[in-house]
Structure formats: structure tokens, C-alpha cells
Design a protein around this motif. Structure first.
Motif, PDB file in Angstrom:
ATOM      1  N   PRO A 101       0.834  -1.210   0.000  1.00  0.00           N
ATOM      2  CA  PRO A 101       0.000   0.000   0.000  1.00  0.00           C
ATOM      3  C   PRO A 101       0.868   1.259   0.000  1.00  0.00           C
ATOM      4  CG  PRO A 101      -0.764  -1.567   1.647  1.00  0.00           C
ATOM      5  CD  PRO A 101       0.540  -2.080   1.151  1.00  0.00           C
ATOM      6  N   SER A 102       0.397   2.264  -0.727  1.00  0.00           N
ATOM      7  CA  SER A 102       1.128   3.531  -0.799  1.00  0.00           C
ATOM      8  C   SER A 102       0.519   4.603   0.096  1.00  0.00           C
ATOM      9  CB  SER A 102       1.167   4.036  -2.241  1.00  0.00           C
ATOM     10  OG  SER A 102      -0.155   4.227  -2.738  1.00  0.00           O
ATOM     11  N   SER A 103      -0.696   4.364   0.610  1.00  0.00           N
ATOM     12  CA  SER A 103      -1.329   5.353   1.473  1.00  0.00           C
ATOM     13  C   SER A 103      -2.247   4.653   2.459  1.00  0.00           C
ATOM     14  CB  SER A 103      -2.122   6.380   0.652  1.00  0.00           C
ATOM     15  OG  SER A 103      -3.189   5.746  -0.035  1.00  0.00           O
ATOM     16  N   TRP A 104      -2.449   5.311   3.585  1.00  0.00           N
ATOM     17  CA  TRP A 104      -3.323   4.820   4.642  1.00  0.00           C
ATOM     18  C   TRP A 104      -3.627   5.998   5.543  1.00  0.00           C
ATOM     19  CZ3 TRP A 104       1.671   3.422   3.763  1.00  0.00           C
ATOM     20  CH2 TRP A 104       2.628   3.923   4.647  1.00  0.00           C
ATOM     21  N   ALA A 105      -4.497   5.818   6.499  1.00  0.00           N
ATOM     22  CA  ALA A 105      -4.859   6.910   7.399  1.00  0.00           C
ATOM     23  C   ALA A 105      -5.075   6.357   8.795  1.00  0.00           C
ATOM     24  CB  ALA A 105      -6.119   7.618   6.913  1.00  0.00           C
TER      25      ALA A 105
END
Length: 360
Positions: A101-105
Motif C-alpha cells: 500500500p502507498s497510502s493509509w490513514a
């Protein structure tokens, strides 16, 4: 200043001693935001467990404006700077890292991540927990569907507790991320609504959810009629008005907003119109749905509409503006577009946009 190992009874290891502040784990997210604002958060070190129910948040100097339990000396290695660092440490190849994954929050104590084609989701989850010590659960986001826009998530690491409290710009959102949607990408828009509203304004939030826009507007002093038909989201909406101390400024309805508006805005008494209306539902501009017609009927002359839409890239901002102007023309009301904004990418070739307009 007191001292203590970051892992409870674990012995100290050799290393450079640096400062950290100890806070309760539920406050970690909001404390990190406040420390960043003060300029003393050290993002080069890990947030670590401390004395069971606390965490040690690394700082470069004792904070002056943030309330903490204590300031301690912390021993520990420098933070691995990225998810890729953590996955390499677990033996991932460069080819596997390309699929990571390249993004998460981080939402409260939960990390939300879109896994895509990443291999070994459990290892990704454990790596994200190592990267974000303030979190205790990692959820893979699988999409949103149904009439109530309910999330489809999978626990891939951690305790598995999907209920949390998320803090943004002083507003607290209690929610269950397995039951109701929350879009981290809308953070700036939520904050903006709290900034532009004025105390004493009468506001209609037609798709209130858990209070995404209602809460910051009410905290700014507006009187809000908040309508939400999803029973789970509505429960959190009511709880969140109390959590944020604005229950006296929010009139909540669990219903279809069209049904509420068809019977009138009794909450405003004789002044049964609003100064501002928020249509935060992506399909609110659909002419067949009639949401715009109801919003225009409720809006006082000179009032402001905030209309959200997910729009194909080639129709940004043409389609939402045309739909708004057509509905206003049918109502015999002049409309002036004040602003248009891209909020975020919604999906491939589709953009979440907002149109602000004054209606006379």
C-alpha cells in the motif's frame, strides 16, 4: 522529570536518552496533533507503550501548551521511517514492496488501509502498527456500498476494536469504522465548514452522518438541523453532539431529509428557512432525486448552498454547476457560483468536488 522503560518492566537498552510525554492512549492522536502545532513533536522516533494504559509520545522539548501526565526520558532506537523500511525488515523483496500500500490513514486508534494487491496482509498490518504506536487495530478497506453507504472492512492486525474516537481540529468524532463510513480525505473540508460559518447562523445539514460537518459548524456557534437516516450513524451523531458540548445547538432527525423538509423546519419556529444548507451526499445533485429542490425551498434569500458530487473528470465542474443552475431556474431563483473545489480523487476518472453558491 521521571524515568521509565517504554515497555513497562522491560530493561533499558543502551542508546541515546531523549524526551517523551506520557498521555492516555485514547488522547494520543489529538496530543500528537497539538504537539505538531507547537512544533515539539519528534516524528523521528516511535510512539511507544507506557505503563499499561499510556503511551510515550516523543518530543524535542517539553511542551508549553499541551496537558500531559508527565515528561520522561525515553530510550529507544530511531524510527524506521517508512512502511517499506518495516517490510524490508520482515524480508520483503523489492518486487513485493512495489505491491505494498502507498497510502493509509490513522483514524483514532485505527489504521485504515486499502490493500490492493499487496501480499501477506497480516504482515502489512503489523508493520503499520509498528509505524503508528498510537494505533491498536488495522482495517483493510474493501469499499462502501448499500443505501446507507456502509463500509466493508477486514481486521488484518491488532486488537480488532473498530470503535474509536477520532479528533480533528478540536472536534471529536466517535464512530465504529466497521459500521459507518469515514473519509480521511475530507479533513480539510470538515475544517473549512467550521471556519466559514458564523455564530447564530441557521444551518441545514441534509446528510449529517455522524456529524462530519454538523459538529464543526455547531462548535463555531451555528444552530444546525442535522438529518441522517442510517440508524447507526444517527446514534453516533447524537452521541457526538453531547461529546462536543453542542447538543443544545443541534436538532437531530433520523429520517430521509426530503420527508423532514416536506413538513417544515419546526426547529427554527417562524423563521422556517436556513442561511446555509450542506448537501454532503455524492448523488445529491441527481435531478431525479429532488434533493436540490428541497434544499432551495428551505434556503432563505441570500443563503448559501454547499453541494457535493462525485463527477467524471471530463465534467468537472460543468455537471454540478449545470444541475444547480437548472434547479434554481425551476425554482425561479437567481444563483451565483461562489467557489468550486476538488476535494479528492474518488475513483479512477472520478473526482469528489464541492460547489458553493449564493441563492437569492
Amino acid at each position: 522529570m521521571s524515568e521509565g522503560p517504554a515497555d513497562g518492566d522491560a530493561p533499558e537498552s543502551p542508546g541515546e536518552r531523549q524526551l517523551a510525554v506520557v498521555v492516555g492512549k485514547p488522547r494520543a492522536e489529538s496530543v500528537i496533533d497539538a504537539l505538531e502545532a507547537e512544533g515539539v513533536y519528534d516524528d523521528g522516533r516511535h510512539v511507544q507503550s507506557w505503563d499499561g494504559d499510556g503511551v510515550a509520545v516523543p518530543v524535542t522539548a517539553p511542551p508549553e501548551t499541551v496537558e500531559v501526565r508527565e515528561v520522561v526520558q525515553q530510550v529507544g532506537e530511531r524510527r524506521l521511517r517508512s512502511l517499506a523500511d518495516h517490510l524490508r525488515q520482515r524480508g520483503w523483496s523489492e518486487e513485493e514492496l512495489d505491491a505494498a500500500p502507498s497510502s493509509w490513514a490513522v483514524v483514532g486508534s485505527v489504521v485504515l488501509v486499502a490493500m490492493g494487491d499487496a501480499p501477506r496482509p497480516g504482515e502489512v498490518g503489523e508493520a503499520l502498527l509498528a509505524l503508528h504506536g498510537e494505533a491498536d487495530t488495522v482495517l483493510a478497506r474493501n469499499g462502501i456500498g448499500g443505501a446507507h453507504r456502509e463500509p466493508d472492512v477486514t481486521v488484518i492486525a491488532g486488537e480488532g476494536d473498530t470503535e474509536t474516537v477520532h479528533t480533528e481540529h478540536g472536534t471529536e468524532y466517535g464512530l465504529d469504522l466497521a459500521e459507518v463510513m469515514f473519509s480521511p480525505g475530507n479533513k480539510a473540508e470538515r475544517a473549512r465548514m467550521g471556519d466559514i460559518v458564523e455564530a447564530g447562523e441557521r444551518v441545514l445539514d441534509m446528510f449529517a452522518g455522524i456529524g462530519y460537518f454538523t459538529l464543526p459548524m455547531a462548535r463555531a456557534g451555528a444552530d444546525v438541523v442535522a438529518v441522517e437516516r442510517n440508524p447507526t450513524a444517527f446514534r453516533y451523531l447524537v452521541e457526538n453532539t453531547m461529546r462536543n458540548g453542542v447538543a443544545d445547538r443541534v436538532e437531530s432527525y433520523r429520517a430521509d431529509c426530503r420527508d423532514v423538509l416536506a413538513t417544515g423546519l419546526d426547529a427554527f419556529g417562524d423563521a422556517a428557512t436556513v442561511d446555509r444548507a450542506v448537501l454532503g451526499y455524492y448523488d445529491a445533485t441527481d435531478p431525479e432525486a429532488g434533493y436540490l429542490d428541497h434544499a432551495l425551498a428551505a434556503l432563505a434569500p441570500g443563503g448559501t448552498l454547499h453541494v457535493h458530487e462525485t463527477t467524471p473528470e471530463q465534467l468537472v465542474f460543468e455537471r454540478p454547476v449545470e444541475r444547480l443552475e437548472a434547479a434554481a431556474a425551476d425554482a425561479g431563483r437567481p444563483v451565483e457560483v461562489l467557489d468550486t473545489r476538488r476535494v479528492k480523487s474518488h475513483s479512477e476518472g472520478v473526482v469528489h468536488v464541492v460547489v458553493d453558491a449564493r441563492v437569492d
